[in-house]
Design a protein around this motif. Sequence first.
Motif, mmCIF file in Angstrom:
data_model
loop_
_atom_site.group_PDB
_atom_site.id
_atom_site.type_symbol
_atom_site.label_atom_id
_atom_site.label_comp_id
_atom_site.label_asym_id
_atom_site.label_seq_id
_atom_site.Cartn_x
_atom_site.Cartn_y
_atom_site.Cartn_z
ATOM 1 N N MET A 115 0.806 -1.293 0.105
ATOM 2 C CA MET A 115 0.031 -0.011 0.081
ATOM 3 C C MET A 115 0.869 1.299 0.099
ATOM 4 S SD MET A 115 -2.868 -0.991 2.718
ATOM 5 C CE MET A 115 -1.796 -1.461 4.038
ATOM 6 N N LYS A 116 0.524 2.361 -0.716
ATOM 7 C CA LYS A 116 1.227 3.595 -0.798
ATOM 8 C C LYS A 116 0.304 4.539 0.146
ATOM 9 C CE LYS A 116 2.973 7.018 -3.848
ATOM 10 N NZ LYS A 116 2.812 7.605 -5.347
ATOM 11 N N ILE A 117 1.088 5.422 0.898
ATOM 12 C CA ILE A 117 0.182 6.307 1.692
ATOM 13 C C ILE A 117 0.890 7.677 1.160
ATOM 14 C CG2 ILE A 117 0.048 7.322 3.898
ATOM 15 C CD1 ILE A 117 0.366 4.584 5.039
ATOM 16 N N SER A 118 0.004 8.599 0.575
ATOM 17 C CA SER A 118 0.074 10.075 0.302
ATOM 18 C C SER A 118 -0.825 10.875 1.254
ATOM 19 C CB SER A 118 -0.084 10.084 -1.043
ATOM 20 O OG SER A 118 0.516 9.107 -2.019
ATOM 21 N N THR A 119 -0.205 11.942 1.344
ATOM 22 C CA THR A 119 -0.810 13.048 2.055
ATOM 23 C C THR A 119 -0.962 14.462 1.565
ATOM 24 O OG1 THR A 119 1.246 13.987 3.153
ATOM 25 C CG2 THR A 119 0.179 12.084 4.390
ATOM 26 N N HIS A 120 -2.087 15.140 1.474
ATOM 27 C CA HIS A 120 -2.279 16.374 0.951
ATOM 28 C C HIS A 120 -2.980 17.367 1.821
ATOM 29 C CE1 HIS A 120 -2.293 13.724 -2.774
ATOM 30 N NE2 HIS A 120 -3.245 13.120 -1.918
ATOM 31 N N LEU A 121 -2.337 18.433 1.995
ATOM 32 C CA LEU A 121 -2.813 19.714 2.648
ATOM 33 C C LEU A 121 -3.823 20.452 2.059
ATOM 34 C CD1 LEU A 121 0.620 20.532 4.146
ATOM 35 C CD2 LEU A 121 -1.241 19.773 5.466
ATOM 36 N N VAL A 122 -4.840 20.722 2.389
ATOM 37 C CA VAL A 122 -5.968 21.443 1.792
ATOM 38 C C VAL A 122 -6.530 22.577 2.623
ATOM 39 C CG1 VAL A 122 -6.424 19.787 0.430
ATOM 40 C CG2 VAL A 122 -7.805 19.750 2.604
ATOM 41 N N SER A 123 -6.734 23.656 2.181
ATOM 42 C CA SER A 123 -7.558 24.757 2.822
ATOM 43 C C SER A 123 -8.765 25.244 2.009
ATOM 44 C CB SER A 123 -6.597 25.960 2.935
ATOM 45 O OG SER A 123 -7.262 26.755 4.040
ATOM 46 N N ALA A 124 -9.965 24.896 2.596
ATOM 47 C CA ALA A 124 -11.141 25.183 1.764
ATOM 48 C C ALA A 124 -11.899 26.380 2.377
ATOM 49 C CB ALA A 124 -12.013 23.995 1.819
ATOM 50 N N ASP B 26 -3.860 0.979 -3.628
ATOM 51 C CA ASP B 26 -3.327 -0.392 -3.917
ATOM 52 C C ASP B 26 -2.511 -0.685 -5.135
ATOM 53 O OD1 ASP B 26 -5.396 -0.334 -5.409
ATOM 54 O OD2 ASP B 26 -6.392 -2.120 -4.762
ATOM 55 N N GLY B 27 -2.431 0.595 -5.709
ATOM 56 C CA GLY B 27 -1.930 0.492 -7.140
ATOM 57 C C GLY B 27 -2.886 1.041 -8.004
ATOM 58 N N GLU B 28 -4.138 0.389 -7.923
ATOM 59 C CA GLU B 28 -5.384 0.740 -8.809
ATOM 60 C C GLU B 28 -6.465 1.805 -8.095
ATOM 61 O OE1 GLU B 28 -6.862 -2.933 -10.274
ATOM 62 O OE2 GLU B 28 -5.090 -3.581 -10.973
ATOM 63 N N LEU B 29 -6.644 1.338 -6.948
ATOM 64 C CA LEU B 29 -7.773 2.163 -6.263
ATOM 65 C C LEU B 29 -7.144 3.032 -4.944
ATOM 66 C CD1 LEU B 29 -10.478 -0.876 -5.948
ATOM 67 C CD2 LEU B 29 -10.373 1.227 -7.732
ATOM 68 N N ILE C 238 3.183 5.464 11.362
ATOM 69 C CA ILE C 238 1.882 5.079 10.835
ATOM 70 C C ILE C 238 2.307 4.535 9.447
ATOM 71 C CG2 ILE C 238 -0.364 5.158 9.966
ATOM 72 C CD1 ILE C 238 -0.994 7.148 11.808
ATOM 73 N N ALA C 239 2.909 5.123 8.591
ATOM 74 C CA ALA C 239 3.525 4.443 7.403
ATOM 75 C C ALA C 239 4.469 3.423 7.496
ATOM 76 C CB ALA C 239 4.017 5.388 6.441
ATOM 77 N N ALA C 240 5.336 3.496 8.637
ATOM 78 C CA ALA C 240 6.213 2.427 9.033
ATOM 79 C C ALA C 240 5.506 0.996 9.386
ATOM 80 C CB ALA C 240 7.208 2.842 9.893
ATOM 81 N N ALA C 241 4.529 1.334 10.253
ATOM 82 C CA ALA C 241 3.708 0.212 10.887
ATOM 83 C C ALA C 241 2.974 -0.503 9.684
ATOM 84 C CB ALA C 241 2.599 0.672 11.767
ATOM 85 N N LEU C 242 2.491 0.137 8.654
ATOM 86 C CA LEU C 242 1.618 -0.319 7.724
ATOM 87 C C LEU C 242 2.675 -1.041 6.383
ATOM 88 C CD1 LEU C 242 -1.288 2.090 7.235
ATOM 89 C CD2 LEU C 242 -1.198 -0.125 8.382
ATOM 90 N N ASP C 243 3.943 -0.784 6.451
ATOM 91 C CA ASP C 243 4.808 -1.177 5.386
ATOM 92 C C ASP C 243 4.826 -2.756 5.302
ATOM 93 O OD1 ASP C 243 6.701 -0.791 3.656
ATOM 94 O OD2 ASP C 243 8.236 -1.351 4.965
ATOM 95 N N GLY C 244 4.608 -3.262 4.168
ATOM 96 C CA GLY C 244 4.531 -4.596 3.712
ATOM 97 C C GLY C 244 3.156 -5.304 3.897
ATOM 98 N N ALA D 44 -9.357 5.736 5.645
ATOM 99 C CA ALA D 44 -8.908 5.715 4.529
ATOM 100 C C ALA D 44 -8.878 4.116 4.023
ATOM 101 C CB ALA D 44 -7.631 6.347 4.286
ATOM 102 N N LEU D 45 -8.379 3.241 5.167
ATOM 103 C CA LEU D 45 -8.263 1.992 5.205
ATOM 104 C C LEU D 45 -9.723 1.324 4.792
ATOM 105 C CD1 LEU D 45 -5.691 1.388 7.837
ATOM 106 C CD2 LEU D 45 -5.372 0.777 5.346
ATOM 107 N N HIS D 46 -10.673 1.860 5.768
ATOM 108 C CA HIS D 46 -11.905 1.449 5.298
ATOM 109 C C HIS D 46 -12.450 1.515 4.082
ATOM 110 C CE1 HIS D 46 -12.307 1.123 9.771
ATOM 111 N NE2 HIS D 46 -13.415 0.121 9.549
#
Length: 353
Positions: free
Chosen positions: A1-10, A35-38, A66-72, A102-104
């Motif tokens: 799984m790849k984790i990305s973050t985005h800062l937004v101000s609406a 997951d590479g597709e979704l 958190i990213a380290a814990a989910l790695d692999g 996000a996982l759900h």
Amino acid sequence: MKISTHLVSAPLHTPFVTALRTATHADSLLVEISDGELSGWGEAPQVWKVTGESLAGAQACVEGPIAAALDGLEPDDLTEALRRVQNAAVGNFGAKGAVDVALHDLAARRRGQTLHAFLGSSVGTVATDVTLSAGDAEALAAAARDRVADGFDVLKVKVGTGDATADAARVRRIREAIGPGPRLRLDANQGWTRRDAVTAIRSLEDCDIELVEQPVPAADLDGMAWVTDRVSTPILADESVYGVRDLVAVIRHGAADMVNVKLAKCGGLAPARTLLELAREHGIRTIVGSMMEGPVGVGAAAALVSAYPTSAVNDLDAAWWLREPPVAGGIRYDGPMIHLPSAPGLGVTGLTV
């Protein structure tokens, strides 16, 4: 799984004013897990005066421990992933909540289900109240009439401004302006002393107040119990309850009649379900609320409510305040009704900013 973050101000269409702060934008960290597709989406709002968590801190927590814990870990191993998220760091509930959602969301998308269906529900609409920002009596009365004209029949009034007598006068003016039909609930955001809370609430009991949220400081459970024992209006704990330990303390103190469960306070959908079930088992009534969040955070909370019905109309108007949402897709407001998406997961298709 790849984790990305985005800062937004609406930007908001109207400033949001409480006893604690004035907001003109909803600032959030959006978390994307692919997951590479979704991709699944989650949201961590910045609310300095409530959670004390910053966007920078949430981003560091997501991208670090958190990213380290989910790695692999495989995308379908949801139970293990959620366990690892909660154990990755102390506190940081907003960051944990965003990753949990996000996982759900990703799990639901991989099964071709909406998030609320994934949680076990076919109910596609959820009702919300709407908040009236703090202000003078006439401005509040005008705003209340406007919101009733918009179709809202449950209005939340921000009080706790430091002058309980003036707070009560403003609430009474709102009731005069809208008549007896719409329900009124008050949120003091910890702004009253216990004695001022009792005085104000008793003085308003002829105004048919549905509930009073967090009348005293969060740590003062004895004070909140003192208030609860002395008024007939139900008392709702909010800032006093983040996780299970806090709710147990509220129950043991007899501090409140109700609890407000928020994903950014408790750490996501999994902890929120535990809180709702624990409250129900102990006769504590429930609502689900939101911080100043967008369609991702509110959409997840609405999906939770769809699957785990609460005791009263929920407090999920946060995304209604946005002038333009930072994401495409997701929930849709129609007056007080939130329409959940029919597309998989949260129905969010990407960023618009």
